[in-house]
Scaffold this motif. Structure first.
Motif, PDB file in Angstrom:
ATOM      1  N   ARG A  27      -9.829   5.546  -5.115  1.00  0.00           N
ATOM      2  CA  ARG A  27      -9.580   4.511  -6.126  1.00  0.00           C
ATOM      3  C   ARG A  27     -10.328   3.225  -5.765  1.00  0.00           C
ATOM      4  NH1 ARG A  27      -3.724   4.378  -5.772  1.00  0.00           N
ATOM      5  NH2 ARG A  27      -4.176   2.626  -4.431  1.00  0.00           N
TER       6      ARG A  27
ATOM      7  N   SER B 221       2.722 -16.341  -8.618  1.00  0.00           N
ATOM      8  CA  SER B 221       3.272 -15.267  -9.453  1.00  0.00           C
ATOM      9  C   SER B 221       2.306 -14.083  -9.514  1.00  0.00           C
ATOM     10  CB  SER B 221       3.559 -15.793 -10.861  1.00  0.00           C
ATOM     11  OG  SER B 221       2.367 -16.288 -11.439  1.00  0.00           O
ATOM     12  N   VAL B 222       1.019 -14.381  -9.539  1.00  0.00           N
ATOM     13  CA  VAL B 222       0.011 -13.325  -9.592  1.00  0.00           C
ATOM     14  C   VAL B 222      -0.055 -12.597  -8.248  1.00  0.00           C
ATOM     15  CG1 VAL B 222      -2.450 -12.837  -9.910  1.00  0.00           C
ATOM     16  CG2 VAL B 222      -1.320 -14.505 -11.391  1.00  0.00           C
TER      17      VAL B 222
ATOM     18  N   LEU C  20       2.760 -10.227  -8.029  1.00  0.00           N
ATOM     19  CA  LEU C  20       2.468  -9.034  -8.818  1.00  0.00           C
ATOM     20  C   LEU C  20       1.547  -8.090  -8.062  1.00  0.00           C
ATOM     21  CD1 LEU C  20       1.728 -10.408 -12.409  1.00  0.00           C
ATOM     22  CD2 LEU C  20       3.464  -8.717 -11.778  1.00  0.00           C
ATOM     23  N   LEU C  21       0.512  -8.677  -7.481  1.00  0.00           N
ATOM     24  CA  LEU C  21      -0.476  -7.868  -6.769  1.00  0.00           C
ATOM     25  C   LEU C  21       0.175  -7.123  -5.614  1.00  0.00           C
ATOM     26  CD1 LEU C  21      -3.698 -10.026  -6.321  1.00  0.00           C
ATOM     27  CD2 LEU C  21      -3.570  -7.736  -7.304  1.00  0.00           C
TER      28      LEU C  21
ATOM     29  N   LYS D 266       2.531  -4.025  -5.774  1.00  0.00           N
ATOM     30  CA  LYS D 266       1.997  -2.694  -6.018  1.00  0.00           C
ATOM     31  C   LYS D 266       1.823  -1.898  -4.730  1.00  0.00           C
ATOM     32  CE  LYS D 266      -0.142  -3.752 -10.340  1.00  0.00           C
ATOM     33  NZ  LYS D 266       0.881  -2.906 -10.990  1.00  0.00           N
ATOM     34  N   TYR D 267       1.982  -2.561  -3.613  1.00  0.00           N
ATOM     35  CA  TYR D 267       1.756  -1.889  -2.335  1.00  0.00           C
ATOM     36  C   TYR D 267       3.038  -1.890  -1.519  1.00  0.00           C
ATOM     37  CZ  TYR D 267      -2.996  -2.600  -3.878  1.00  0.00           C
ATOM     38  OH  TYR D 267      -4.141  -2.600  -4.636  1.00  0.00           O
ATOM     39  N   ASP D 268       3.773  -0.804  -1.678  1.00  0.00           N
ATOM     40  CA  ASP D 268       5.084  -0.718  -1.027  1.00  0.00           C
ATOM     41  C   ASP D 268       4.973  -0.862   0.480  1.00  0.00           C
ATOM     42  OD1 ASP D 268       6.279  -0.329  -3.425  1.00  0.00           O
ATOM     43  OD2 ASP D 268       6.355   1.851  -3.282  1.00  0.00           O
ATOM     44  N   ASN D 269       3.891  -0.335   1.030  1.00  0.00           N
ATOM     45  CA  ASN D 269       3.806  -0.269   2.483  1.00  0.00           C
ATOM     46  C   ASN D 269       2.978  -1.390   3.088  1.00  0.00           C
ATOM     47  OD1 ASN D 269       5.282   2.172   2.402  1.00  0.00           O
ATOM     48  ND2 ASN D 269       3.416   3.247   1.826  1.00  0.00           N
ATOM     49  N   GLY D 270       2.795  -2.462   2.349  1.00  0.00           N
ATOM     50  CA  GLY D 270       1.987  -3.563   2.870  1.00  0.00           C
ATOM     51  C   GLY D 270       0.511  -3.297   2.644  1.00  0.00           C
TER      52      GLY D 270
ATOM     53  N   SER E 219      -6.250  -1.327   1.033  1.00  0.00           N
ATOM     54  CA  SER E 219      -5.534  -1.969  -0.082  1.00  0.00           C
ATOM     55  C   SER E 219      -6.009  -3.403  -0.287  1.00  0.00           C
ATOM     56  CB  SER E 219      -4.032  -2.007   0.178  1.00  0.00           C
ATOM     57  OG  SER E 219      -3.572  -0.806   0.700  1.00  0.00           O
TER      58      SER E 219
ATOM     59  N   GLU F 298      -9.142  -3.203  -2.229  1.00  0.00           N
ATOM     60  CA  GLU F 298      -8.860  -2.869  -3.635  1.00  0.00           C
ATOM     61  C   GLU F 298      -8.314  -4.092  -4.379  1.00  0.00           C
ATOM     62  OE1 GLU F 298      -5.806   0.068  -4.309  1.00  0.00           O
ATOM     63  OE2 GLU F 298      -6.403   0.314  -6.393  1.00  0.00           O
TER      64      GLU F 298
ATOM     65  N   ILE G  93     -10.151  -6.376  -7.259  1.00  0.00           N
ATOM     66  CA  ILE G  93      -9.553  -6.578  -8.585  1.00  0.00           C
ATOM     67  C   ILE G  93      -9.576  -8.067  -8.921  1.00  0.00           C
ATOM     68  CG2 ILE G  93      -7.332  -6.571  -9.800  1.00  0.00           C
ATOM     69  CD1 ILE G  93      -6.759  -3.843  -8.439  1.00  0.00           C
ATOM     70  N   VAL G  94      -9.145  -8.880  -7.982  1.00  0.00           N
ATOM     71  CA  VAL G  94      -9.151 -10.332  -8.192  1.00  0.00           C
ATOM     72  C   VAL G  94     -10.569 -10.839  -8.441  1.00  0.00           C
ATOM     73  CG1 VAL G  94      -8.805 -12.542  -7.010  1.00  0.00           C
ATOM     74  CG2 VAL G  94      -7.028 -10.797  -6.913  1.00  0.00           C
TER      75      VAL G  94
ATOM     76  N   MET H 254      -4.703 -13.534 -15.678  1.00  0.00           N
ATOM     77  CA  MET H 254      -4.458 -12.694 -14.496  1.00  0.00           C
ATOM     78  C   MET H 254      -3.040 -12.110 -14.538  1.00  0.00           C
ATOM     79  SD  MET H 254      -7.277 -12.683 -12.689  1.00  0.00           S
ATOM     80  CE  MET H 254      -7.094 -12.444 -10.916  1.00  0.00           C
ATOM     81  N   SER H 255      -2.088 -12.929 -14.927  1.00  0.00           N
ATOM     82  CA  SER H 255      -0.697 -12.453 -14.960  1.00  0.00           C
ATOM     83  C   SER H 255      -0.503 -11.377 -16.019  1.00  0.00           C
ATOM     84  CB  SER H 255       0.263 -13.615 -15.248  1.00  0.00           C
ATOM     85  OG  SER H 255       0.080 -14.632 -14.313  1.00  0.00           O
TER      86      SER H 255
ATOM     87  N   ILE I 280      -2.785  -7.948 -14.537  1.00  0.00           N
ATOM     88  CA  ILE I 280      -2.505  -7.288 -13.257  1.00  0.00           C
ATOM     89  C   ILE I 280      -1.370  -6.265 -13.308  1.00  0.00           C
ATOM     90  CG2 ILE I 280      -1.665  -7.779 -10.889  1.00  0.00           C
ATOM     91  CD1 ILE I 280      -3.820  -9.966 -10.793  1.00  0.00           C
TER      92      ILE I 280
ATOM     93  N   TYR J  40      -0.410   2.056  -6.896  1.00  0.00           N
ATOM     94  CA  TYR J  40       0.520   2.338  -5.804  1.00  0.00           C
ATOM     95  C   TYR J  40      -0.106   3.247  -4.768  1.00  0.00           C
ATOM     96  CZ  TYR J  40       3.859   0.566  -9.154  1.00  0.00           C
ATOM     97  OH  TYR J  40       4.512  -0.209 -10.054  1.00  0.00           O
ATOM     98  N   ASP J  41       0.328   3.061  -3.558  1.00  0.00           N
ATOM     99  CA  ASP J  41      -0.120   3.950  -2.489  1.00  0.00           C
ATOM    100  C   ASP J  41       0.507   5.328  -2.657  1.00  0.00           C
ATOM    101  OD1 ASP J  41      -1.795   2.277  -1.163  1.00  0.00           O
ATOM    102  OD2 ASP J  41      -0.197   1.366   0.008  1.00  0.00           O
TER     103      ASP J  41
END
Lengths: 233, 233
Positions: free
Chosen positions: A104, A171-172, A175-176, A179-183, A188, A191, A195-196, B222-223, B226, B232-233
């Motif tokens: 990805r 806030s952004v 949000l970002l 999306k990454y549960d594991n840090g 990541s 990625e 995106i930013v 952005m908000s 995103i 997600y991992d």
């Protein structure tokens, strides 16, 4: 206050100062001119020395001065010597210098560093620019991964992106990172940062006066956003 | 020509006429008022009959008239009887009536149908609305999958989205479908359609006068975007 513009557009230097801790909400305040940039820029590879050929003796298509490691990484995967590599080859080529990135992330990199003639493959120029960009981002990642955990958290991400020239609203950021549960490991982080970077670049094209706002038609909005929605089967 | 507005905003009926074949480029022309809508609307579940209780006898929280199958599908996965289900439970619940959707599609559905109090779980109202929406989309998918291949192609996608109220420019359609190497099955169709629906809705909120353009600040842009970048991992 030197300016009333909501952000400056030139601060993309990796040596940009870190945010002082108290300025987390700085985007709600008129920002200091030198310390604030909502908009980053695509890193550009160093221009070739003007006095010599643009191409190295053995690295057809690479900018002069490209490290032999980079040329080797590219040529090892470009088995048919076409001068272009696809996403799987890119994944493999980057493994030698960085790590095996998620496909990805690779697709996002392909999209952002694509050559104008072939959106599915990249050539030596794009590869060299990408390699150099990743090197820079790797250094930023390591600098902000202060506890050397191999992962960065919300505040470290904020500072790292800021150092790359992107002042992201809390806030952004939230949000970002949600999306990454594991840090965020380096993959990541790349990625997320790409995106930013990509969205900011595209938005900036619609805001040539750097006013901080852009007027978008529905069509251009959709065309701008959808390429980022990487959803391959 | 009855109007010079670039699109109307009310045509979201599933019975909207199909596009005539020659109007593929219709978005470049002043559209006929009744046949054109860039903007769709979230489907709303039928309002409960005003003369009765809003809730069925056994389906706590469900709109009156909700099919027992839907209530059962929800309750079967809501094992702790909390009245809310998470993404994995949603995936399982939808399997009984539709199919096992990709977790990426599930997350998009959760995001678009989320309840205002808990973004990670949905309750009976949202579940009923989602189930009903998917039923409608399933019918549209089957209607436009003319060769019964279980997949739809670019032109079928165009017609299907149009029938759902979204007139997507050819370039955007091409972008969307290019993400699915193996064609669009129902799962991909839902993902793809929900992206269109969600982005259109969000854009429309910024264009209350339906002018076809919206002015967005960088932060709001952005908000807005995103959350759609499901990574997600």
């Amino acid at each position: 206050m030197a300016t009333s513009r909501p952000y400056s557009s030139h601060s993309t230097a990796p040596s940009a100062p870190e945010l002082p801790p108290q300025s987390y909400d700085h985007h709600h305040q008129p920002p200091p001119q030198q310390h604030q940039s909502y908009y980053g820029q695509y890193p550009t590879p160093s221009p070739p020395p003007s006095s010599s050929s643009s191409y190295g003796p053995s690295g057809g298509g690479f900018p002069a001065g490209t490290s032999p490691d980079v040329i080797r990484a590219f040529q090892m995967v470009d088995r048919d010597r076409s001068g272009f590599i696809d996403e799987y080859e890119l994944q493999q080529a980057l493994s030698s210098g960085y790590q095996r990135f998620n496909l990805r992330t690779i697709r996002l990199l392909m999209f952002l560093f694509k050559n104008p003639y072939d959106s599915l493959r990249i050539g030596p120029m794009e590869f060299a620019a990408l390699w150099s960009c990743l090197g820079h981002w790797r250094a930023v990642f390591e600098r902000f991964d202060r506890d050397r955990s191999g992962k960065i958290d919300l505040m470290e991400l904020r500072d790292a992106l800021y150092s790359l020239g992107y002042a992201i609203p809390p806030s952004v950021l939230q949000l970002l990172i949600s999306k990454y549960d594991n840090g965020l490991n380096f993959d990541s982080f790349v990625e997320c940062g790409m995106i930013v970077k990509g969205l900011t670049e595209k938005f900036k094209e619609k805001d040539p006066g750097y006013t901080g706002s852009a007027t978008l038609s529905y069509d251009s909005f959709m065309s701008l956003v959808i390429p980022f929605l990487v959803s391959y089967d």
